[in-house]
Design an enzyme around this catalytic site. Structure first.
Site, mmCIF file in Angstrom:
data_model
loop_
_atom_site.group_PDB
_atom_site.id
_atom_site.type_symbol
_atom_site.label_atom_id
_atom_site.label_comp_id
_atom_site.label_asym_id
_atom_site.label_seq_id
_atom_site.Cartn_x
_atom_site.Cartn_y
_atom_site.Cartn_z
ATOM 1 N N GLY A 18 0.712 -1.192 -0.130
ATOM 2 C CA GLY A 18 0.009 -0.102 -0.084
ATOM 3 C C GLY A 18 0.585 1.334 -0.007
ATOM 4 C CB SER A 19 -0.340 4.813 0.614
ATOM 5 O OG SER A 19 0.194 6.135 0.561
ATOM 6 C CB THR A 20 5.040 5.882 0.394
ATOM 7 O OG1 THR A 20 4.430 7.054 -0.281
ATOM 8 C CG2 THR A 20 5.666 4.961 -0.709
ATOM 9 C CB VAL A 21 0.717 7.891 3.430
ATOM 10 C CG1 VAL A 21 0.076 8.598 4.614
ATOM 11 C CG2 VAL A 21 0.513 9.113 2.037
#
Lengths: 145, 393
Positions: free
Chosen positions: A65-68
């Site tokens: 998933g997202s690098t956030v």
């Protein structure tokens, strides 16, 4: 009592700790799967749904998933809700960056199928060694209080 | 991984926590991908600026970096945020606007250029052959494939670390051997419309896996056509560059696996991306990725004196910089009732909170994302069709 289990892997973020293992067979996306305000897994289809990652040696195959998601690990640490260590089969950039900025000892290339939730484990991410100090045969998942 | 003495000092914390944590991000990622050293970058471009896509998680870390007094070491630009101050701020809930502004302030404090665009290359073109640390995937593909600069697809945090340290690990497509094509794509019939290039990108993104393609059969594509191709390619797949036209002359082709793209593949992709057939979308949106000066001019010219229909919003999205540069065309576009929106786009703002449920666009990337990120129905169509729908005849 059988021989003590000792697992080897690659140390990624240095550190040492002894804590209870929390083991999942599913990847974790820290953005979306984990609530940074209480440390609980909030993804309904996850095998750790409802469980808190605080102070655990969190073992899962890899991140996704997202690098956030890296920032979520930082917020968990800031709120005192971070895992004590992260153990992966394969490290991925989201988890590596998250462990770095949150300063959580991390290892990968570990056969996590040898670990069970509730095992008391000693993680040495300097040397890349995990020792199972106390094995728990069948453990219900410990819920957050 | 080899570190210079100076890099080691940073790693050991002699220059404080913030630089240390940025250096550690770089070194740990470098080790993960077998980099042997860090290399200087000409610029960094950071994604993860829109509060809509970021949420609250990053604020703690970003604030800590800014409070430590950390500043960017190289030219560093920012991806779009979640609102346009002129047109959208007053239509969105105050609390969201406030939180977004706070995030913007944190970045500004660190010395980032107030660009808020996914096309930073229109503000300053990277030098051919220069190494960059860019995070916006459409800009990464454009830089590698059209501009001849070299960058991996950074994540938000790694681009941020690179901006502060001014370096990036020497791995991935920073190395010449990893930039070679691994597969040949033969486009059977030349593509005409920008939307066809976008559709090709989505189609290829799904079949290429991680193989860099050499694309043949494109007839004189404009840079904007290739921008559409690259943006779509990156949103549907993992590949961060393509070869085509001039750049492909020297490449050995014999041993490459080959895939043929038929016109029906393009047509089917457009149909798959289209989820509604309404003739009255709530929003007609062009400018994903953000419009170039020549696209703004083209839109102004094609609109003529027509006005926007009362029951449709028409957005043309670009950067503040390009809007300023193309003032006379912008005036013409806005005189029609269209909005030339800067700093954001339909995908990264809260279209749902603006009452938008259907979007018509000429961008395959937007069509790919809008059903999930905007909870909107989508119609993918050419600029010509978009104008026809948005404007009174």
């Amino acid at each position: 009592m059988g021989a003590q289990i000792v697992l080897r892997g690659r140390g990624i973020v240095e550190g040492k700790c002894t804590a209870e293992a929390l083991v999942s067979t599913k990847p974790i996306s820290f953005l979306g799967d984990v609530d940074p305000s209480n440390g609980k897994i909030i993804e309904k289809h996850h095998d750790l749904y409802g469980v808190c990652v605080k102070d655990k040696v969190l073992c899962f195959p890899h991140g996704h998933g997202s690098t956030v998601g890296s920032y979520v690990l930082y917020s968990l640490a800031k709120n005192g809700l971070a895992p004590k260590a992260i153990i992966n089969r394969w490290a991925d950039p989201v988890i590596v960056v998250g462990a770095v900025i949150a300063n959580i000892p991390m290892m990968d290339q570990v056969d996590i199928s040898q670990l069970r939730t509730g095992d008391l484990v000693e993680v040495d991410a300097y040397k890349g060694v995990i020792k199972v100090l106390k094995s728990r045969k069948r453990g219900g998942l410990s819920k957050c209080i | 991984m080899y570190l210079t003495r100076e890099e080691e000092r940073i790693y050991d914390g002699e220059y404080g926590w913030a630089k240390q944590v940025c250096m550690k991000i770089m070194v740990k990622l470098g080790e993960l991908y077998d980099a042997s050293r860090l290399i200087p970058v000409e610029s960094a471009h950071v994604s993860g600026v829109s509060y809509k896509t970021l949420g609250d998680a990053p604020t703690d870390f970003l604030e800590a970096l800014a409070d430590a007094g950390e500043k960017v070491a190289v030219e560093a630009t920012l991806n779009p945020q979640s609102l346009d101050p002129q047109y959208l701020a007053e239509r969105l809930p105050e609390s969201l606007v406030k939180t977004q502004l706070k995030l913007c302030e944190i970045f500004q404090k660190m010395g980032f250029k107030i660009s808020y665009t996914c096309t930073p290359y229109y503000i300053k073109t990277p030098t051919r052959g220069a190494h960059l640390a860019w995070a916006e995937s459409s800009a990464v593909v454009y830089a590698n494939s059209v501009l001849g600069a070299w960058t991996n697809r950074e994540g938000g945090p790694s681009a941020l670390a690179a901006a502060i340290i001014g370096k990036t690990p020497d791995c991935g497509i920073h190395k010449a051997e990893n930039r070679k094509p691994k597969i040949m794509i033969e486009v059977r019939e030349p593509l005409e419309r920008e939307v066809d290039y976008g559709a090709l990108g989505i189609f290829l993104g799904k079949v290429l896996e991680d193989k860099i393609p050499l694309i043949t059969g494109l007839r004189n594509p404009t840079p904007e056509n290739l921008k559409q191709l690259g943006a779509a390619l990156a949103s549907a797949g993992m590949v961060n560059m393509f070869h085509c036209g001039g750049t492909s002359a020297k490449i050995e082709r014999e041993h490459l696996e080959k895939i043929t793209v038929e016109p029906k593949n393009i047509q089917e992709t457009i149909e798959e991306l289209t989820t509604t057939s309404t003739s009255k979308p709530d929003l007609v949106f062009v400018g994903c990725p953000h419009c170039s000066p020549s696209e703004i001019r083209e839109i102004a010219e094609k609109m003529g004196d027509r006005k926007v229909r009362e029951d449709v919003e028409f957005w043309v999205c670009t950067s503040r910089y390009v809007k300023e540069k193309t003032k006379s065309h912008v005036q013409k576009i806005e005189a029609s009732g269209a909005k030339v929106i800067t700093d954001t786009c339909a995908v990264v703002t809260w279209t749902d909170k603006l009452g938008i449920k259907t979007i018509m666009t000429n961008s395959a990337k937007t069509a790919h994302y809008a059903p999930t990120l905007n909870k909107a129905e989508v119609q993918l169509a050419s600029l010509k069709e978009c104008l026809k729908t948005a404007l009174k005849q």
